[in-house]
Design a protein around this motif. Structure first.
Motif, PDB file in Angstrom:
ATOM      1  N   LYS A  67      44.745  43.425  41.909  1.00  9.20           N
ATOM      2  CA  LYS A  67      44.846  42.354  40.905  1.00  9.20           C
ATOM      3  C   LYS A  67      44.436  42.839  39.512  1.00  9.20           C
ATOM      4  O   LYS A  67      44.950  42.352  38.503  1.00  9.20           O
ATOM      5  CB  LYS A  67      43.981  41.159  41.323  1.00  9.20           C
ATOM      6  CG  LYS A  67      44.586  40.331  42.446  1.00  9.20           C
ATOM      7  CD  LYS A  67      43.796  39.068  42.693  1.00  9.20           C
ATOM      8  CE  LYS A  67      44.470  38.204  43.746  1.00  9.20           C
ATOM      9  NZ  LYS A  67      43.720  36.948  44.001  1.00  9.20           N
ATOM     10  N   MET A  68      43.522  43.794  39.453  1.00  8.84           N
ATOM     11  CA  MET A  68      43.105  44.340  38.154  1.00  8.84           C
ATOM     12  C   MET A  68      44.242  45.121  37.502  1.00  8.84           C
ATOM     13  O   MET A  68      44.361  45.138  36.272  1.00  8.84           O
ATOM     14  CB  MET A  68      41.868  45.213  38.327  1.00  8.84           C
ATOM     15  CG  MET A  68      40.621  44.432  38.726  1.00  8.84           C
ATOM     16  SD  MET A  68      39.165  45.475  38.973  1.00  8.84           S
ATOM     17  CE  MET A  68      38.881  46.105  37.312  1.00  8.84           C
ATOM     18  N   GLU A  70      47.424  44.290  38.016  1.00 10.14           N
ATOM     19  CA  GLU A  70      48.337  43.224  37.608  1.00 10.14           C
ATOM     20  C   GLU A  70      47.890  42.595  36.283  1.00 10.14           C
ATOM     21  O   GLU A  70      48.723  42.225  35.455  1.00 10.14           O
ATOM     22  CB  GLU A  70      48.410  42.155  38.703  1.00 10.14           C
ATOM     23  CG  GLU A  70      49.074  42.615  39.995  1.00 10.14           C
ATOM     24  CD  GLU A  70      50.554  42.318  40.035  1.00 10.14           C
ATOM     25  OE1 GLU A  70      50.996  41.377  39.345  1.00 10.14           O
ATOM     26  OE2 GLU A  70      51.291  43.019  40.774  1.00 10.14           O
ATOM     27  N   GLU A  71      46.580  42.468  36.112  1.00 13.77           N
ATOM     28  CA  GLU A  71      46.055  41.899  34.864  1.00 13.77           C
ATOM     29  C   GLU A  71      46.395  42.760  33.645  1.00 13.77           C
ATOM     30  O   GLU A  71      46.391  42.277  32.514  1.00 13.77           O
ATOM     31  CB  GLU A  71      44.540  41.721  34.976  1.00 13.77           C
ATOM     32  CG  GLU A  71      44.145  40.592  35.930  1.00 13.77           C
ATOM     33  CD  GLU A  71      42.667  40.598  36.281  1.00 13.77           C
ATOM     34  OE1 GLU A  71      41.938  41.477  35.755  1.00 13.77           O
ATOM     35  OE2 GLU A  71      42.255  39.748  37.086  1.00 13.77           O
ATOM     36  N   LYS A  72      46.674  44.031  33.904  1.00 12.23           N
ATOM     37  CA  LYS A  72      47.090  44.949  32.841  1.00 12.23           C
ATOM     38  C   LYS A  72      48.610  44.998  32.699  1.00 12.23           C
ATOM     39  O   LYS A  72      49.153  45.839  31.975  1.00 12.23           O
ATOM     40  CB  LYS A  72      46.569  46.358  33.129  1.00 12.23           C
ATOM     41  CG  LYS A  72      45.053  46.483  33.130  1.00 12.23           C
ATOM     42  CD  LYS A  72      44.480  46.304  31.730  1.00 12.23           C
ATOM     43  CE  LYS A  72      42.972  46.539  31.739  1.00 12.23           C
ATOM     44  NZ  LYS A  72      42.384  46.379  30.397  1.00 12.23           N
ATOM     45  N   LYS A 280      35.557  47.246  41.920  1.00  9.57           N
ATOM     46  CA  LYS A 280      36.022  46.799  40.609  1.00  9.57           C
ATOM     47  C   LYS A 280      35.610  47.786  39.513  1.00  9.57           C
ATOM     48  O   LYS A 280      36.373  48.047  38.569  1.00  9.57           O
ATOM     49  CB  LYS A 280      35.494  45.397  40.317  1.00  9.57           C
ATOM     50  CG  LYS A 280      36.271  44.305  41.070  1.00  9.57           C
ATOM     51  CD  LYS A 280      35.702  42.929  40.804  1.00  9.57           C
ATOM     52  CE  LYS A 280      36.660  41.821  41.250  1.00  9.57           C
ATOM     53  NZ  LYS A 280      37.118  41.927  42.638  1.00  9.57           N
TER      54      LYS A 280
END
Length: 293
Positions: A67-68, A70-72, A280
């Motif tokens: 997801k991190m 995807e956030e980028k 994370k």
């Protein structure tokens, strides 16, 4: 005596016929399954586009928060498989290429599993329902000792690996019962446990100088113009034999060594697996180093 032989032959024929029917029935169910696990998800899929595909064992599954990415703005999926080896990672990538996946980057967790070329039976078994429907899977397994039994004896593979692809799993696949393997874009974050084992000994491990399946992945990426990013992921601070990672770097200079970027026990669920907080932190470092915008 003749009557006995005739009776025995009939029983044998009936048994073979039942085995063939059951084999076809089980296989048909798995060919319709898409929400049980990562292997079915890929095998029964069509062309997909990814900026980042993550491959490896549980040390990939638990260490890269998709997801991190995807956030980028990076379309990503974590196809790391707990218990898997490079044998399975290579085969999964082959299936993606066969299904015309457009992949820009492959991140491969390549560290401890470089020490062997074994299949992980519990994971490799999940490919076996498709062995008669895929030349790639058949070819990948041909070098294994029990290939002939698995390929030529009807229903044998479902009996041998009953706990993985047997009656229970076939039933759940038939009713389309979902698992959590595909949740969170394939990433599984772990909790921190107070009494977790924070000691490990890898002193006896040695990387192979030429790991067949690692080389396959590298060649596939080059042939398909995929940016290949092999990395070693962190372990806790109380590990005996940490020079293993130096041996890996010497044998495979292109592998990026991140084994010591997160080391404090508070960031680990067990000595070889970071918890969600540690993952994370690690993922943010990978994004910084390889995906700057």
């Amino acid at each position: 005596m003749k009557q006995f032989l005739t009776y025995t032959l009939k029983i044998l024929c009936i048994t073979i016929l039942i085995a063939i029917i059951l084999d076809g029935l089980y296989t048909y169910v798995f060919l319709q399954s898409k929400n049980r696990g990562k292997i079915e998800d890929v095998f029964n899929s069509k062309s997909r586009n990814f900026d980042v595909v993550i491959l490896g064992s549980s040390r990939a599954n638990n260490h890269f928060d998709a997801k991190m990415f995807e956030e980028k703005g990076l379309k990503t999926f974590n196809y790391g498989m707990s218990g898997g080896h490079l044998f399975e990672a290579s085969l999964l990538l082959k299936l993606m290429i066969e299904r015309k996946y457009n992949i820009k980057n492959v991140i491969l967790e390549a560290d401890l599993n470089l020490s062997n070329e074994h299949e992980a039976e519990g994971i490799s078994a999940l490919f076996l329902p498709y062995i008669h429907n895929s030349k790639i899977i058949k070819s990948h397994f041909e070098g294994q000792q029990n290939f002939c039994e698995l390929y030529y004896i009807p229903f044998y593979r479902y009996i041998k690996y009953e706990t993985k692809i047997g009656c229970r799993e076939t039933f759940f696949a038939a009713i389309h019962k979902k698992t959590n393997q595909l949740d969170n874009l394939g990433y599984r974050g772990l909790e921190r446990h107070k009494n977790a084992n924070m000691k490990n000994n890898i002193a006896k491990l040695n990387p192979l100088t030429h790991n067949k399946y690692y080389e396959e992945i590298k060649i596939i990426c080059k042939a398909n113009k995929i940016n290949f990013i092999p990395v070693m992921t962190p372990m806790c601070e109380n590990v005996v034999g940490m020079n293993y990672f130096n041996k890996v770097k010497k044998a495979y200079p292109e592998i990026h060594n991140y084994e010591n970027v997160v080391i404090e026990d508070k960031y680990f669920s067990s000595c070889g697996h970071m918890n969600d907080t540690g993952s994370k932190i690690f993922t943010s470092i990978i994004l910084r180093d390889f995906f700057k915008k």
